[in-house]
Design an enzyme around this catalytic site. Structure first.
Site, mmCIF file in Angstrom:
data_model
loop_
_atom_site.group_PDB
_atom_site.id
_atom_site.type_symbol
_atom_site.label_atom_id
_atom_site.label_comp_id
_atom_site.label_asym_id
_atom_site.label_seq_id
_atom_site.Cartn_x
_atom_site.Cartn_y
_atom_site.Cartn_z
ATOM 1 N N LYS A 19 72.049 35.199 -1.118
ATOM 2 C CA LYS A 19 73.277 35.719 -0.521
ATOM 3 C C LYS A 19 72.996 36.966 0.308
ATOM 4 O O LYS A 19 73.512 37.119 1.411
ATOM 5 C CB LYS A 19 74.300 36.052 -1.608
ATOM 6 C CG LYS A 19 75.022 34.881 -2.185
ATOM 7 C CD LYS A 19 76.012 34.299 -1.174
ATOM 8 C CE LYS A 19 76.445 32.918 -1.584
ATOM 9 N NZ LYS A 19 75.393 31.901 -1.390
ATOM 10 N N TRP B 8 74.819 23.895 17.400
ATOM 11 C CA TRP B 8 73.811 24.649 16.643
ATOM 12 C C TRP B 8 72.463 24.143 17.135
ATOM 13 O O TRP B 8 72.111 22.984 16.952
ATOM 14 C CB TRP B 8 73.983 24.392 15.146
ATOM 15 C CG TRP B 8 73.150 25.269 14.261
ATOM 16 C CD1 TRP B 8 73.439 26.523 13.828
ATOM 17 C CD2 TRP B 8 71.885 24.929 13.666
ATOM 18 N NE1 TRP B 8 72.449 26.990 13.007
ATOM 19 C CE2 TRP B 8 71.466 26.035 12.894
ATOM 20 C CE3 TRP B 8 71.056 23.806 13.725
ATOM 21 C CZ2 TRP B 8 70.282 26.053 12.180
ATOM 22 C CZ3 TRP B 8 69.871 23.824 13.011
ATOM 23 C CH2 TRP B 8 69.491 24.941 12.256
ATOM 24 N N ASN C 284 76.092 15.376 17.342
ATOM 25 C CA ASN C 284 75.633 16.128 16.180
ATOM 26 C C ASN C 284 74.500 15.333 15.547
ATOM 27 O O ASN C 284 74.682 14.183 15.172
ATOM 28 C CB ASN C 284 76.770 16.318 15.184
ATOM 29 C CG ASN C 284 76.331 17.000 13.901
ATOM 30 O OD1 ASN C 284 75.277 17.631 13.856
ATOM 31 N ND2 ASN C 284 77.113 16.855 12.843
ATOM 32 N N GLY C 285 73.326 15.940 15.423
ATOM 33 C CA GLY C 285 72.192 15.246 14.819
ATOM 34 C C GLY C 285 70.927 15.452 15.634
ATOM 35 O O GLY C 285 70.830 16.355 16.468
ATOM 36 N N HIS D 249 52.949 39.818 -12.613
ATOM 37 C CA HIS D 249 51.997 38.836 -12.098
ATOM 38 C C HIS D 249 51.942 38.854 -10.568
ATOM 39 O O HIS D 249 51.581 37.859 -9.946
ATOM 40 C CB HIS D 249 52.348 37.429 -12.598
ATOM 41 C CG HIS D 249 52.186 37.281 -14.074
ATOM 42 N ND1 HIS D 249 50.962 37.107 -14.677
ATOM 43 C CD2 HIS D 249 53.102 37.325 -15.077
ATOM 44 C CE1 HIS D 249 51.120 37.020 -15.987
ATOM 45 N NE2 HIS D 249 52.412 37.163 -16.253
ATOM 46 N N CYS E 231 76.568 21.143 14.063
ATOM 47 C CA CYS E 231 77.369 20.977 15.262
ATOM 48 C C CYS E 231 78.720 20.362 14.946
ATOM 49 O O CYS E 231 78.837 19.501 14.080
ATOM 50 C CB CYS E 231 76.642 20.079 16.269
ATOM 51 S SG CYS E 231 74.995 20.635 16.712
ATOM 52 N N LYS F 190 77.104 25.779 8.088
ATOM 53 C CA LYS F 190 77.735 25.503 6.809
ATOM 54 C C LYS F 190 77.310 24.151 6.250
ATOM 55 O O LYS F 190 76.973 24.034 5.080
ATOM 56 C CB LYS F 190 79.260 25.540 6.976
ATOM 57 C CG LYS F 190 80.042 25.295 5.691
ATOM 58 C CD LYS F 190 79.844 26.426 4.712
ATOM 59 C CE LYS F 190 80.691 26.254 3.471
ATOM 60 N NZ LYS F 190 80.401 27.287 2.464
ATOM 61 N N GLU G 79 70.971 36.101 3.567
ATOM 62 C CA GLU G 79 71.567 35.236 4.578
ATOM 63 C C GLU G 79 72.702 35.902 5.342
ATOM 64 O O GLU G 79 72.968 35.531 6.486
ATOM 65 C CB GLU G 79 72.030 33.910 3.971
ATOM 66 C CG GLU G 79 73.183 33.961 3.017
ATOM 67 C CD GLU G 79 73.510 32.589 2.422
ATOM 68 O OE1 GLU G 79 73.098 31.576 3.005
ATOM 69 O OE2 GLU G 79 74.177 32.535 1.380
ATOM 70 N N GLU H 88 70.000 33.175 -6.481
ATOM 71 C CA GLU H 88 71.215 33.055 -5.676
ATOM 72 C C GLU H 88 71.640 34.403 -5.101
ATOM 73 O O GLU H 88 72.059 34.502 -3.940
ATOM 74 C CB GLU H 88 72.339 32.452 -6.525
ATOM 75 C CG GLU H 88 73.722 32.512 -5.921
ATOM 76 C CD GLU H 88 73.876 31.722 -4.630
ATOM 77 O OE1 GLU H 88 74.937 31.843 -3.993
ATOM 78 O OE2 GLU H 88 72.942 30.984 -4.236
ATOM 79 N N ARG I 13 81.065 25.782 10.641
ATOM 80 C CA ARG I 13 79.867 24.964 10.555
ATOM 81 C C ARG I 13 78.655 25.682 11.144
ATOM 82 O O ARG I 13 77.519 25.281 10.898
ATOM 83 C CB ARG I 13 80.083 23.630 11.282
ATOM 84 C CG ARG I 13 81.182 22.786 10.672
ATOM 85 C CD ARG I 13 81.520 21.586 11.526
ATOM 86 N NE ARG I 13 80.470 20.584 11.496
ATOM 87 C CZ ARG I 13 80.437 19.556 10.667
ATOM 88 N NH1 ARG I 13 81.392 19.404 9.767
ATOM 89 N NH2 ARG I 13 79.473 18.673 10.718
#
Length: 606
Positions: free
Chosen positions: A482, A74, A98-99, A501, A2, A601, A485, A478, A27
């Site tokens: 990418k 968010w 925010n939190g 396996h 947020c 973010k 997401e 990674e 963000r």
């Protein structure tokens, strides 16, 4: 996550608030809103979705006033909706937050018993109602906010605005960052300096537990114990060019293209004058280090996994790598002789910061690798090493990742030099290759068109597999991250040797398999795994150099030819095609590249 903005200004606040919120879009958010005080009265406007929807609402229902607060939300508690959007108002107070308030259920029950009505599903509404309860009992806004803060458990950055108070704002932080901006007869509050950059370059960061009483001409800060304290004001330089797209369609494309430049700056920053050794602060001494514990989240975690190979192979230092969100709950022993190293782009990642605080006083030294020099993680470290990537706006990290890798490699080389596990000649040779890496990255960026062509085919898949061996295994992880997401294609990554396996059961003619395999000492084994995929009808995209592609033989579905590079540096260079592949796949699918759904973010809540 947020984003918060607050203004006590001399001009109409609404358009300035919205413009500042645009600078916080990176963000991640799903709703937005602002509140102002005008002629002594609080009013607010809110909207779901992108900020353009809030702008539309303000066109139809303007909001006057020169004092205001704004928020991009968010969602945590309560689905995205106008009702759940911030600011939340209860009587004479409006709040942005925010939190997460961990004890909101207990407070909610207490307030409900006193007759307070709840209209949202959020934890934040509890803050507004609690403050309103104190105001209605006769407390001043300052005292009501103070009492409210003492009742809150959890993590928060808060800004309070009050009915009848056009020259007062109260801000507080506990676990989430908050900055105060100083103007000429104006004051500002922001989640970070980026939001405040067009308004002021004079910033005071609140410390953990601080709360501030702000007017247009004064700032009073009190710590968690209620004692008045002084926090330094710093001049922050944020180039406005760094927060526009610079002619690119997306921030992610711009930031991919910036990598040769910023990586070159990072290399130069850590080189000695003669270029043959790594220059670090004198107290960064690896000679007595018995173990390195590296802790991070997301992409930064994969940077740590890569660095594990470097530290162990080059410097012969045992390394443990942990996901920050799991580390402190395991309550692992942290013994003497250990350096605890934390990696975070924002320097505010809640889980990583909590893990750092767990290690403080246990490890010999707390070292951080961060992109924001004034962040909480940097300030609470014994030594903070900047990655110098510049402002990164795209949610999917690109240039920060390669700069993290670069700084971590240079740390490993310094450790190898101090431990005597590499000769000075080999250290100088690897640093020479590092100096040349920006040029190779420019060459890799010319692969944009062939990668784009392959990406259109990947975009048709519902699942994708990434494989890598040795130091390329973390990069496969990674690459998969990418892709998933920003394109929303399910992607997994495995060490190539693990294919048989279990994951080989997934292989069929619809499954693209991305294999990242430079021609190194593990290449033959990777080719063997590749043959296992092709035998079962899998579609192999091989990313390798000319020697690797020639040796791999026929039957490959698609290939991307990379420049030759020293095997130690391959994860840094090969990050570029992984990023380009994800980017062009997302563009082909029409997803929101810079602000993918459900993501933020800077993850400032657990």
């Amino acid at each position: 996550m947020c984003g918060i903005i607050g203004i006590l200004g001399s001009h109409e606040a609404a358009p300035i608030l919205v413009e500042a919120l645009k600078r916080l879009e990176y963000r991640g958010y799903d709703s937005a809103g602002i509140a102002t005080v005008n002629d002594g009265e609080l009013d607010r406007r809110r909207a779901v979705g992108k900020l353009v929807n809030l702008s539309d609402e303000l066109v139809h229902n303007p909001l006057a006033g020169k004092s205001g607060i704004g928020h991009t939300r968010w969602a945590t508690h309560g689905a995205p909706s106008v009702t759940n959007a911030h600011p939340h108002q209860a009587g004479r107070v409006a709040v942005v937050h925010n939190g997460i308030i961990e004890n909101f259920r207990e407070l909610r029950a207490e307030l409900a018993a006193k007759g307070r009505d709840f209209v949202t599903d959020t934890d934040t509404e509890t803050i507004a109602l609690l403050c309103a309860e104190y105001l209605d009992a006769g407390d001043s806004p300052r005292e009501a906010a103070r009492k409210t803060l003492t009742r809150l458990d959890g993590a928060f950055a808060l800004a309070f605005l009050f009915d009848g108070e056009e020259d007062l704002m109260i801000a507080a932080r506990k676990g989430s960052p908050l900055a105060i901006g100083h103007g000429d007869g104006e004051m500002y509050v922001g989640s970070d300096a980026i939001a405040l950059a067009p308004l002021t370059d004079r910033i005071t960061y609140l410390d953990e537990g601080d709360w501030a009483i702000i007017t247009r001409n004064s700032l009073e800060i009190r710590d968690a114990a209620g004692e008045q304290v002084s926090r330094p004001m710093k001049t922050i330089q944020i180039d406005s060019v760094m927060v526009d797209k610079g002619g690119h369609k997306h921030f992610m494309a711009k930031e991919i293209a910036e990598q040769p430049l910023v990586l070159g700056e990072a290399v130069r920053h850590y080189l000695s004058d003669d270029g043959n050794t790594v220059a670090l602060p004198e107290d960064m001494d690896f000679t007595g280090v018995e173990r390195l514990t590296m802790i991070a989240c997301g992409t930064a975690y994969y940077a740590c996994l890569t660095a594990k190979y470097w530290f162990e192979q080059l410097a012969r230092i045992p390394v443990e790598v942990d996901v920050a969100s799991e580390f402190r709950y395991r309550e692992p022993p942290v013994t003497r002789g250990t350096i605890a190293l934390f990696v975070s782009q924002s320097g505010e990642t809640a889980d990583t910061l909590a893990a750092l605080r767990y290690c403080a006083g246990k490890a010999d030294k707390i070292v951080s690798v961060v992109n924001v020099a004034e962040s909480s993680i940097a300030r609470e470290s014994d030594l903070a090493l900047p990655i110098l990537a510049g402002t990164e706006i795209g949610v999917a990290s690109t240039k920060a990742f390669t700069c993290q890798l670069t700084v971590l490699l240079m740390l490993a080389l310094k450790a190898a030099e101090q431990k005597g596990t590499l000769t000075p000649e080999r250290v100088a040779d690897l640093l020479s290759h590092l100096r040349a890496l920006p040029g190779l990255m420019n060459a890799a960026l010319t692969l944009d068109k062939p990668v784009k062509k392959v990406a259109r085919k990947i975009a048709e898949a519902s699942d994708t597999l990434f494989l890598g061996r040795g130091v390329m295994f973390p990069l496969a992880l990674e690459g998969a991250l990418k892709l998933k997401e920003i394109s929303y294609i399910h992607a997994e990554a495995y060490a190539s040797g693990e294919l048989k396996h279990g994951p080989i059961a997934l292989i069929d003619k619809t499954m693209p398999v991305v294999i990242m395999a430079p021609r190194d000492n593990l290449f033959d084994k990777t080719v063997s795994n590749m043959q296992e995929v092709m035998t079962r009808g899998g579609k192999v995209l091989l990313i390798s150099d000319s020697e690797g592609l020639a040796e791999a033989g026929e039957g490959i579905w698609q290939s991307i030819e990379m420049p030759q590079v020293d095997p130690v540096l391959t994860p840094i260079l090969y990050a570029l095609p992984a990023q380009l592949l994800a980017y062009h796949t997302a563009v082909a699918k029409g997803t929101d590249v810079d602000q993918p759904r459900n993501l933020a973010k800077s993850v400032t809540v657990e």
